[in-house]
Design a protein around this motif. Structure first.
Motif, PDB file in Angstrom:
ATOM      1  N   UNK A 125       0.844  -1.192   0.000  1.00  0.00           N
ATOM      2  CA  UNK A 125       0.000   0.000   0.000  1.00  0.00           C
ATOM      3  C   UNK A 125       0.875   1.236   0.000  1.00  0.00           C
ATOM      4  N   UNK A 126       0.269   2.374  -0.361  1.00  0.00           N
ATOM      5  CA  UNK A 126       0.995   3.630  -0.462  1.00  0.00           C
ATOM      6  C   UNK A 126       0.189   4.734   0.208  1.00  0.00           C
ATOM      7  N   UNK A 127       0.827   5.466   1.097  1.00  0.00           N
ATOM      8  CA  UNK A 127       0.213   6.648   1.703  1.00  0.00           C
ATOM      9  C   UNK A 127       0.457   7.802   0.726  1.00  0.00           C
ATOM     10  N   UNK A 128      -0.616   8.326   0.150  1.00  0.00           N
ATOM     11  CA  UNK A 128      -0.493   9.391  -0.840  1.00  0.00           C
ATOM     12  C   UNK A 128      -0.614  10.783  -0.237  1.00  0.00           C
ATOM     13  N   UNK A 129      -1.202  10.873   0.945  1.00  0.00           N
ATOM     14  CA  UNK A 129      -1.374  12.178   1.580  1.00  0.00           C
ATOM     15  C   UNK A 129      -1.441  11.994   3.083  1.00  0.00           C
ATOM     16  N   UNK A 130      -0.692  12.825   3.774  1.00  0.00           N
ATOM     17  CA  UNK A 130      -0.878  13.007   5.210  1.00  0.00           C
ATOM     18  C   UNK A 130      -0.586  14.474   5.478  1.00  0.00           C
ATOM     19  N   UNK A 131      -1.528  15.140   6.124  1.00  0.00           N
ATOM     20  CA  UNK A 131      -1.385  16.559   6.433  1.00  0.00           C
ATOM     21  C   UNK A 131      -1.971  16.821   7.812  1.00  0.00           C
ATOM     22  N   UNK A 132      -1.274  17.645   8.571  1.00  0.00           N
ATOM     23  CA  UNK A 132      -1.689  18.002   9.921  1.00  0.00           C
ATOM     24  C   UNK A 132      -1.706  19.527  10.020  1.00  0.00           C
ATOM     25  N   UNK A 133      -2.659  20.046  10.751  1.00  0.00           N
ATOM     26  CA  UNK A 133      -2.742  21.491  10.967  1.00  0.00           C
ATOM     27  C   UNK A 133      -1.394  21.985  11.502  1.00  0.00           C
ATOM     28  N   UNK A 134      -0.765  22.962  10.828  1.00  0.00           N
ATOM     29  CA  UNK A 134       0.540  23.451  11.294  1.00  0.00           C
ATOM     30  C   UNK A 134       0.524  23.941  12.743  1.00  0.00           C
ATOM     31  N   UNK A 135      -0.615  24.399  13.225  1.00  0.00           N
ATOM     32  CA  UNK A 135      -0.706  24.855  14.617  1.00  0.00           C
ATOM     33  C   UNK A 135      -0.610  23.699  15.607  1.00  0.00           C
ATOM     34  N   UNK A 136      -0.764  22.469  15.120  1.00  0.00           N
ATOM     35  CA  UNK A 136      -0.696  21.307  16.008  1.00  0.00           C
ATOM     36  C   UNK A 136       0.472  20.383  15.671  1.00  0.00           C
ATOM     37  N   UNK A 137       1.396  20.860  14.805  1.00  0.00           N
ATOM     38  CA  UNK A 137       2.581  20.034  14.514  1.00  0.00           C
ATOM     39  C   UNK A 137       3.323  19.718  15.810  1.00  0.00           C
ATOM     40  N   UNK A 138       3.854  18.510  15.887  1.00  0.00           N
ATOM     41  CA  UNK A 138       4.626  18.106  17.052  1.00  0.00           C
ATOM     42  C   UNK A 138       3.797  17.582  18.206  1.00  0.00           C
ATOM     43  N   UNK A 139       2.503  17.430  18.015  1.00  0.00           N
ATOM     44  CA  UNK A 139       1.624  16.959  19.099  1.00  0.00           C
ATOM     45  C   UNK A 139       1.216  15.498  18.928  1.00  0.00           C
ATOM     46  N   UNK A 140       1.827  14.786  17.977  1.00  0.00           N
ATOM     47  CA  UNK A 140       1.563  13.359  17.822  1.00  0.00           C
ATOM     48  C   UNK A 140       0.408  13.016  16.898  1.00  0.00           C
ATOM     49  N   UNK A 141      -0.178  13.999  16.238  1.00  0.00           N
ATOM     50  CA  UNK A 141      -1.333  13.728  15.376  1.00  0.00           C
ATOM     51  C   UNK A 141      -0.908  12.946  14.142  1.00  0.00           C
ATOM     52  N   UNK A 142       0.159  13.386  13.478  1.00  0.00           N
ATOM     53  CA  UNK A 142       0.661  12.659  12.310  1.00  0.00           C
ATOM     54  C   UNK A 142       1.096  11.251  12.677  1.00  0.00           C
ATOM     55  N   UNK A 143       1.779  11.119  13.802  1.00  0.00           N
ATOM     56  CA  UNK A 143       2.194   9.795  14.265  1.00  0.00           C
ATOM     57  C   UNK A 143       0.973   8.924  14.534  1.00  0.00           C
ATOM     58  N   UNK A 144      -0.056   9.482  15.136  1.00  0.00           N
ATOM     59  CA  UNK A 144      -1.268   8.719  15.402  1.00  0.00           C
ATOM     60  C   UNK A 144      -1.930   8.235  14.127  1.00  0.00           C
ATOM     61  N   UNK A 145      -1.977   9.107  13.113  1.00  0.00           N
ATOM     62  CA  UNK A 145      -2.543   8.704  11.826  1.00  0.00           C
ATOM     63  C   UNK A 145      -1.736   7.567  11.211  1.00  0.00           C
ATOM     64  N   UNK A 146      -0.412   7.701  11.210  1.00  0.00           N
ATOM     65  CA  UNK A 146       0.426   6.664  10.610  1.00  0.00           C
ATOM     66  C   UNK A 146       0.321   5.350  11.379  1.00  0.00           C
ATOM     67  N   UNK A 147       0.312   5.392  12.691  1.00  0.00           N
ATOM     68  CA  UNK A 147       0.187   4.165  13.485  1.00  0.00           C
ATOM     69  C   UNK A 147      -1.167   3.500  13.236  1.00  0.00           C
ATOM     70  N   UNK A 148      -2.206   4.303  13.092  1.00  0.00           N
ATOM     71  CA  UNK A 148      -3.539   3.768  12.791  1.00  0.00           C
ATOM     72  C   UNK A 148      -3.518   3.041  11.449  1.00  0.00           C
ATOM     73  N   UNK A 149      -2.951   3.679  10.432  1.00  0.00           N
ATOM     74  CA  UNK A 149      -2.853   3.076   9.096  1.00  0.00           C
ATOM     75  C   UNK A 149      -2.066   1.770   9.170  1.00  0.00           C
ATOM     76  N   UNK A 150      -0.915   1.799   9.823  1.00  0.00           N
ATOM     77  CA  UNK A 150      -0.072   0.603   9.928  1.00  0.00           C
ATOM     78  C   UNK A 150      -0.819  -0.540  10.605  1.00  0.00           C
TER      79      UNK A 150
END
Length: 153
Positions: free
Chosen positions: A72-97
Motif C-alpha cells: 500500500x501507499x500513503x499518498x497524503x498526510x497533512x496536519x494542521x501546522x498549529x498542532x505540529x509536534x503533538x503526535x497527530x501525524x504519528x497517530x494517523x500513521x500508526x492507525x494506518x499501519x
C-alpha cells in the motif's frame, strides 16, 4: 493522539481538509473533489481518514499499490501546522499501519520531496522507523527529488 480521535472522512470535512492541504502547501486543494470522488462512491480501495479533537486536525489518504500483492501507499498526510509536534501525524500513521497489518498487508510506502523544505517530513518518517528505500532525482521538478520510504508491516 489516541485512536478514538481517528475516523473515516465525511463530506462535511472537506472544507477543513482543504485548509489542511493548503496550509501545508501539499497540492491545489481544488483537486480534493476529484480525489475523493471514488471514496465517496464506495471504492473500498481508497481510504481516507481524519484525526479530530474539537475539529479535524489531520488527514490521510492511502491506497493499494497497483500490480502488487500486499503493498500500500500513503499518498497524503497533512496536519494542521498549529498542532505540529503533538503526535497527530504519528497517530494517523500508526492507525494506518495497524489497520493494514491486520488485513495482511506486507509493505507500506510513502513518498515525499527531497527539497530542504521537506527535511522535517523526512525526519518524521525516519523517526517512525521507515527506511529510505529510494530516491528518484528531479522527479517532481528540476532539483526536486522524490524520496520513497518503506516499512515492512
Amino acid at each position: 493522539m489516541k485512536n478514538h480521535g481517528i475516523r473515516p472522512l465525511e463530506r462535511s470535512d472537506l472544507p477543513r481538509v482543504a485548509h489542511l492541504v493548503d496550509s501545508n502547501a501539499m497540492f491545489p486543494s481544488d483537486m480534493l473533489a476529484d480525489m475523493t470522488a471514488g471514496y465517496f462512491s464506495g471504492d473500498t480501495d481508497q481510504r481516507w481518514i481524519v484525526a479530530t479533537t474539537e475539529r479535524v486536525t489531520g488527514v490521510a489518504y492511502y491506497i493499494p499499490e497497483p500490480m502488487t500483492e500486499g503493498t500500500w501507499n500513503v499518498l497524503l498526510i497533512a496536519v494542521d501546522p498549529q498542532t505540529h509536534g503533538k503526535g497527530i501525524g504519528q497517530g494517523l500513521m500508526r492507525h494506518i499501519e495497524a489497520q493494514l497489518a491486520g488485513e495482511g498487508v506486507r509493505v507500506l510506502l510513502v513518498e515525499t520531496s527531497g527539497t530542504p523544505e521537506f527535511e522535517r517530513t523526512r525526519h518524521f518518517y525516519d523517526q517512525l522507523g521507515y527506511d529510505r528505500e529510494a530516491r528518484i532525482r528531479d522527479y517532481y521538478a528540476a532539483d526536486d527529488d522524490k524520496v520513497i520510504f518503506r516499512k515492512a508491516l
